[in-house]
Design an enzyme around this catalytic site. Structure first.
Site, PDB file in Angstrom:
ATOM      1  N   PRO A 276       0.820  -1.204   0.000  1.00  0.00           N
ATOM      2  CA  PRO A 276       0.000   0.000   0.000  1.00  0.00           C
ATOM      3  C   PRO A 276       0.861   1.264   0.000  1.00  0.00           C
ATOM      4  CG  PRO A 276       0.082  -0.941   2.211  1.00  0.00           C
ATOM      5  CD  PRO A 276       0.859  -1.877   1.315  1.00  0.00           C
ATOM      6  N   GLY A 277       0.437   2.249  -0.757  1.00  0.00           N
ATOM      7  CA  GLY A 277       1.115   3.545  -0.751  1.00  0.00           C
ATOM      8  C   GLY A 277       0.140   4.631  -0.346  1.00  0.00           C
ATOM      9  N   CYS A 346       1.360  29.789 -15.537  1.00  0.00           N
ATOM     10  CA  CYS A 346       0.798  30.269 -16.799  1.00  0.00           C
ATOM     11  C   CYS A 346       0.212  29.142 -17.629  1.00  0.00           C
ATOM     12  CB  CYS A 346       1.883  30.978 -17.583  1.00  0.00           C
ATOM     13  SG  CYS A 346       2.823  32.078 -16.550  1.00  0.00           S
ATOM     14  N   GLU A 347      -0.749  28.440 -17.091  1.00  0.00           N
ATOM     15  CA  GLU A 347      -1.470  27.409 -17.834  1.00  0.00           C
ATOM     16  C   GLU A 347      -2.872  27.336 -17.263  1.00  0.00           C
ATOM     17  OE1 GLU A 347       0.084  23.660 -18.685  1.00  0.00           O
ATOM     18  OE2 GLU A 347       2.188  24.279 -18.561  1.00  0.00           O
ATOM     19  N   TYR A 375       1.364  11.018  -3.585  1.00  0.00           N
ATOM     20  CA  TYR A 375       1.453  11.514  -4.956  1.00  0.00           C
ATOM     21  C   TYR A 375       1.298  13.037  -4.995  1.00  0.00           C
ATOM     22  CZ  TYR A 375       0.857   6.527  -5.449  1.00  0.00           C
ATOM     23  OH  TYR A 375       1.013   5.170  -5.300  1.00  0.00           O
TER      24      TYR A 375
HETATM   25  C1  LIG Z   1       1.859   2.390  -7.322  1.00  0.00           C
HETATM   26  C2  LIG Z   1       2.067   0.990  -6.893  1.00  0.00           C
HETATM   27  C3  LIG Z   1       1.685   0.583  -5.611  1.00  0.00           C
HETATM   28  C4  LIG Z   1       0.966   1.479  -4.639  1.00  0.00           C
HETATM   29  O1  LIG Z   1      -0.309   1.813  -5.057  1.00  0.00           O
HETATM   30  P1  LIG Z   1      -1.265   2.647  -4.056  1.00  0.00           P
HETATM   31  O2  LIG Z   1      -2.482   2.877  -4.843  1.00  0.00           O
HETATM   32  O3  LIG Z   1      -0.533   3.897  -3.728  1.00  0.00           O
HETATM   33  O4  LIG Z   1      -1.495   1.799  -2.865  1.00  0.00           O
HETATM   34  C5  LIG Z   1       1.982  -0.713  -5.234  1.00  0.00           C
HETATM   35  N1  LIG Z   1       2.594  -1.574  -6.071  1.00  0.00           N
HETATM   36  C6  LIG Z   1       2.978  -1.211  -7.313  1.00  0.00           C
HETATM   37  C7  LIG Z   1       3.657  -2.195  -8.193  1.00  0.00           C
HETATM   38  C8  LIG Z   1       2.724   0.075  -7.767  1.00  0.00           C
HETATM   39  O5  LIG Z   1       3.073   0.430  -9.008  1.00  0.00           O
END
Ligand SMILES: *Cc1c(COP(=O)(O)O)cnc(C)c1O
Length: 421
Positions: A276-277, A346-347, A375
């Site tokens: 998870p990110g 400027c966009e 992100y």
């Molecule tokens: C981007 C990515 C993640 C994380 O995705 P999230 O939506 O931020 O949880 C995990 N694994 C891979 C291979 C990714 O490219």
């Protein structure tokens, strides 16, 4: 739940008034909450309790050293997608055996770097990559542990730019060809096949696509084992979505996600990895900006901020919605009005929101973009020679600048002039 709440009418990060940080650091800036990062990591870790597992934070979401150290101290592994991220993970003290290398275009240099520095596994995405990794490993006299990323051809039902599990996407190998590709991998002496990898996309707001993908992985595990492969680790990717607005329905919780994993894959006796990110970092960070001008246009008012698309590109790139809130809470009963919230670049794409209902705001007021921790800063740039936005980490009553704003001289001096000029 996050730790950005109003106390006495002023938005705080944990116990720190954000206005205090704005005064010390200037605007715009990103601010992260240690308590929220910790809480989110633990939710995943606890959701998989009882199963042999490792939560590998997808550090592309937010990769500041202080964030990595915070998570590493909780036991997190890291999912990296470049040599730079690998170096960041190592610099934050993460041991190689907790680093997973993902990505569709790993170079031979990156493979070498990770094999020398130590790696938990490579998630291989293609046959040519397999061949290259085999060659690099043999050259170094080692065997590279790998999973192969399979593309299960399921619709993640998310934004097209962040869907990765359909057959038309560039990621992984088609699941229908998995047996053939695993057989090829097993024949390469520099590779050690240890498992299967899948990642179907980001910001998923339903469990159903995960279920479909994981059922295919469960079936594939049995098939590959019958073919003689020692499948002992399943990397299930990331992608669980977060609520970007207060109003819309809530995405599934990590506990529900964990229960699904247990149900679909628990009987296989594999070690489980998740990546998870967004869910860890997204709601653990905000972007604070100041109103430069309020400009009356034709039938609309523009709120011109000192933050711009170079600081937070998600609205311009993915039509992403971020809740915007004033740092000083509006008095009860104050009528909201619509604003087009824009930056100075400027966009026309430098528009954060159109017709956004906000309490009346004036020059000098501070606002915060919620859910900007993932992100956000990592995608920032110095377009328009705007200094890279600084980052601040809060911990209880303390805060620290974890990436400072460069000076103009620092930015300019990164350029070098050829001798003929
Ligand atoms: C981007 C990515 C993640 C994380 O995705 P999230 O939506 O931020 O949880 C995990 N694994 C891979 C291979 C990714 O490219």
């Amino acid at each position: 739940m996050d730790h950005f709440l109003y106390h006495n009418g002023v938005l705080h990060a944990e116990d720190v008034p954000l206005s205090e940080i704005a005064e010390a650091v200037g605007t715009p800036f990103y601010c992260y909450s240690t308590a929220t990062l910790t809480r989110h990591f633990r939710l995943f870790d606890e959701a998989l309790a009882g199963m042999d597992h490792l939560v590998c934070y997808a550090m592309k979401a937010a990769s500041n050293q202080a964030i990595l150290k915070t998570l590493a101290a909780l036991g997190a592994g890291m999912d990296v997608v470049s040599g730079g991220e690998y170096a960041r993970a190592k610099a934050a003290g993460v041991p190689g055996e907790r680093i997973v290398f993902s990505g569709v275009g790993k170079t031979r240099d990156e493979m070498r770097q990770a094999l020398i520095g130590g790696i938990r596994q490579f998630n291989v995405e293609s046959e040519p990559e397999m061949v290259a990794l085999n060659a690099v490993a043999l050259e170094l006299g080692v065997r590279a542990p790998i999973t192969i990323r399979v593309n299960p051809d399921v619709d993640a039902k998310t934004h097209a730019k962040i869907a990765t599990g359909k057959s038309e996407n560039k990621f992984g190998i088609p699941i229908a060809r998995a047996r053939e590709v695993y057989a090829q991998a097993a024949a390469l002496p520099g590779l050690e096949v240890i498992g299967i990898d899948v990642h179907i996309g980001s910001q998923l707001t339903e469990l159903a696509p995960f279920r479909l993908a994981y059922e295919k992985v469960a079936e594939l595990t049995q098939v590959l084992r019958a073919d003689g492969h020692d499948i002992r680790r399943l990397d299930l990717g990331g992608g669980l979505g977060i609520p970007y607005t207060r109003s819309n329905e809530a995405p599934p919780l990590p506990t529900e996600y964990g229960a699904l994993i247990r149900e679909v894959l628990g009987h296989l006796g594999c070690e489980i990895e998740i990546e998870p990110g967004r869910l860890i970092a997204g709601n653990a960070g905000i972007l604070v900006a100041r109103v430069i001008y309020v400009k009356s246009g034709e039938g609309r008012d523009f709120l011109i901020l000192d933050a711009a698309m170079n600081d937070l590109i998600r609205p311009a790139m993915y039509d992403a919605h971020h809740d915007i809130v004033p740092l000083v809470e509006a008095a009860p009963g104050v009528e909201q009005q619509p604003y087009d919230v824009v930056g100075p670049v400027c966009e026309s794409g430098d528009t954060f929101a159109k017709g956004r209902m906000l309490p009346p705001l004036a020059e000098g007021d501070l606002v915060a973009f919620r859910s900007a921790g993932a992100y956000g800063a990592v995608m920032s740039s110095e377009y328009n020679t705007r200094p890279l936005v600084p980052e601040v980490l809060v911990h209880g009553r303390d805060f620290a600048v974890i990436r400072s704003r460069p000076t103009f001289d620092e930015m300019i001096n990164r350029d070098t002039i050829p001798e003929w000029l």
